[in-house]
Scaffold this active site. Structure first.
Site, PDB file in Angstrom:
ATOM      1  N   ASP A  37     -73.279 -18.360  70.614  1.00 41.44           N
ATOM      2  CA  ASP A  37     -73.432 -19.207  69.425  1.00 41.44           C
ATOM      3  C   ASP A  37     -73.408 -18.342  68.177  1.00 41.44           C
ATOM      4  OD1 ASP A  37     -74.242 -21.747  67.970  1.00 41.44           O
ATOM      5  OD2 ASP A  37     -75.846 -20.361  67.395  1.00 41.44           O
TER       6      ASP A  37
ATOM      7  N   TYR B   1     -74.022 -16.242  59.437  1.00 41.87           N
ATOM      8  CA  TYR B   1     -74.566 -15.033  60.046  1.00 41.87           C
ATOM      9  C   TYR B   1     -73.785 -13.814  59.572  1.00 41.87           C
ATOM     10  CZ  TYR B   1     -76.721 -18.427  63.225  1.00 41.87           C
ATOM     11  OH  TYR B   1     -77.421 -19.489  63.752  1.00 41.87           O
TER      12      TYR B   1
ATOM     13  N   LYS C 227     -70.498 -23.234  63.431  1.00 41.88           N
ATOM     14  CA  LYS C 227     -71.148 -24.258  62.626  1.00 41.88           C
ATOM     15  C   LYS C 227     -70.381 -24.517  61.333  1.00 41.88           C
ATOM     16  CE  LYS C 227     -75.519 -22.770  64.632  1.00 41.88           C
ATOM     17  NZ  LYS C 227     -75.169 -21.414  65.082  1.00 41.88           N
TER      18      LYS C 227
ATOM     19  N   SER D 232     -88.340 -16.116  66.473  1.00 37.24           N
ATOM     20  CA  SER D 232     -87.866 -15.056  65.574  1.00 37.24           C
ATOM     21  C   SER D 232     -88.345 -13.666  65.961  1.00 37.24           C
ATOM     22  CB  SER D 232     -88.251 -15.332  64.113  1.00 37.24           C
ATOM     23  OG  SER D 232     -87.668 -16.525  63.651  1.00 37.24           O
TER      24      SER D 232
END
Length: 318
Positions: free
Chosen positions: A34, A39, A66, A219
Site C-alpha cells: 500500500d 508518502y 490513493k 505509529s
C-alpha cells in the site's frame, strides 16, 4: 507492507534500503503493498515501482494507492514537510473532484511504472484531517470523485475502490451514501484501542465491505514499547498512552508473547479484516514481521490484555 516508511516518513531512507525492503518482503511471501502520492510526495510510489519492476517482473503483487491529493511544485526547502524528510520539491494539494481523481490515478501509474493498480482509495477524508473544510471535500468526493473511482472499477481499470483513512466517522457516513469495496483503516483498530472500531467492523462484515488494517503498531509505540516513549498516531505518545502500553507489555509478558506479535495478530481476529499492513523499512523489519505473525498466541492473552486496559481506565476515572 505499508510503504510510507520508504517515502522517508520521519527519517531519510536510502534507495538501496528501500529496494532491499521490498525485495525481502516479496521473498518472504508478502504480496500486498500500500502506497500513496502523499508518502514522500511521490517518492514512495517511485521507489516501490522501481523495486517491483526489478523483483516482481511478472507483476504478481497487489498494489493499492490513493487519490485526493495532487502534487504541485513548491519552492520550500524545509528539511521536513508533513512528516516526510528529504522529499522532492512537491507539495500535496487536496482535490477530491472527478478530474483530479483521474489525474492522480494516472500520475500514480507513471510513478509506479505499472499499467494498473488493483485498489484505489480516497485518502484522508474526514474532520480530523480537514477541520472546517471537511464538508467541502466530502461533497467534492460524493459529487465527482466517487463517480471517477466507480467508473475506473466498472471499466476494469482497477479491481476495487474504497477509503484510506484514520477516522471512523467518515467511514460510517460514506457507507450510508455509497458502495465501498474496501476500507483501509489506519490506527483505529489496534490492541491499544480494541473497541474503537467494533461497530464499524460489524457493519462492514454485514454489508460485505472488506477492511484492511493499517498502523497496527499505532505509529510505532506498540513495537517500540513503553520505554521508548515513541510515536502514537503520528505524534509523540502522551503519558496516558505510554501507561496503557506498559500495561499491555505486562500482560503479554505473563504469556511469553512479544507485544509486537500480539499487536500484529490482534486485528486479524475480526471477520471483516482481510489484511494487516505494517509499515516496513529494512530487511530486519521484514524478518521481525514474519516472526511476529507466526508467534503462537494463547487465547487467554486477549482477555488479559483487555483486562489490563480496563484496569488503567478504572484507575484514570477514579
Amino acid at each position: 507492507m505499508g510503504c510510507a516508511g520508504i517515502g522517508n516518513l520521519y527519517r531519510e531512507v536510502d534507495e538501496a534500503t528501500a529496494d532491499a525492503t521490498v525485495a525481502a518482503a516479496l521473498a518472504a511471501g508478502i504480496g500486498y503493498f500500500d502506497v500513496a502520492p502523499h508518502y514522500g510526495f511521490g517518492l514512495a510510489e517511485e521507489r516501490l515501482g522501481r523495486a517491483l519492476a526489478r523483483h516482481d517482473p511478472e507483476a504478481r503483487a497487489i498494489v493499492s494507492t490513493k487519490v485526493g491529493r495532487l502534487l504541485v511544485p513548491t519552492d520550500s526547502d524545509a528539511p521536513e514537510r508533513h512528516g516526510f524528510v528529504a522529499a522532492p520539491p512537491l507539495e500535496p494539494v487536496f482535490d477530491y473532484g472527478h478530474d483530479a481523481v483521474l489525474r492522480s490515478h494516472e500520475a500514480s501509474l507513471a510513478r509506479l511504472r505499472r499499467d494498473r493498480v488493483e485498489l484505489l482509495f480516497a485518502h484522508d477524508l474526514g474532520e480530523v484531517t480537514h477541520g472546517a473544510d471537511a464538508e467541502r471535500h466530502l461533497r467534492a468526493f460524493l459529487d465527482g470523485g466517487y463517480r471517477a473511482l466507480r467508473d475506473l472499477r466498472d471499466t476494469g481499470a482497477i479491481d476495487a475502490i474504497g477509503l484510506g483513512v484514520n477516522e471512523i466517522a467518515v467511514c460510517e457516513r460514506l457507507l450510508d451514501a455509497v458502495e465501498l469495496d474496501v476500507i483501509l483503516l489506519a490506527g483505529r483498530y489496534t490492541l491499544l484501542e480494541p473497541d474503537a472500531a467494533a461497530a464499524l467492523l460489524d457493519r462492514c462484515a454485514r454489508v460485505g465491505t472488506c477492511v484492511v488494517i493499517g498502523g497496527p503498531y499505532n505509529s510505532g509505540i506498540l513495537v517500540e514499547g513503553s520505554a521508548s516513549h515513541g510515536h502514537f498516531n503520528y505524534a509523540p505518545a502522551p503519558a496516558e498512552v505510554v501507561e496503557r502500553v506498559a500495561a499491555l507489555e505486562r500482560a503479554c509478558a505473563r504469556h511469553g508473547v512479544p507485544l509486537p506479535a500480539a499487536a500484529l495478530q490482534f486485528p486479524t481476529r475480526a471477520p471483516a479484516v482481510a489484511s494487516v499492513i505494517p509499515g516496513l523499512v529494512g530487511e530486519a523489519q521484514v524478518a521481525d514481521t514474519l516472526r511476529y505473525a507466526r508467534h503462537p498466541i494463547p487465547e487467554p492473552l486477549w482477555d488479559d490484555c483487555r483486562a489490563a486496559l480496563d484496569d488503567i481506565s478504572t484507575e484514570t476515572s477514579a
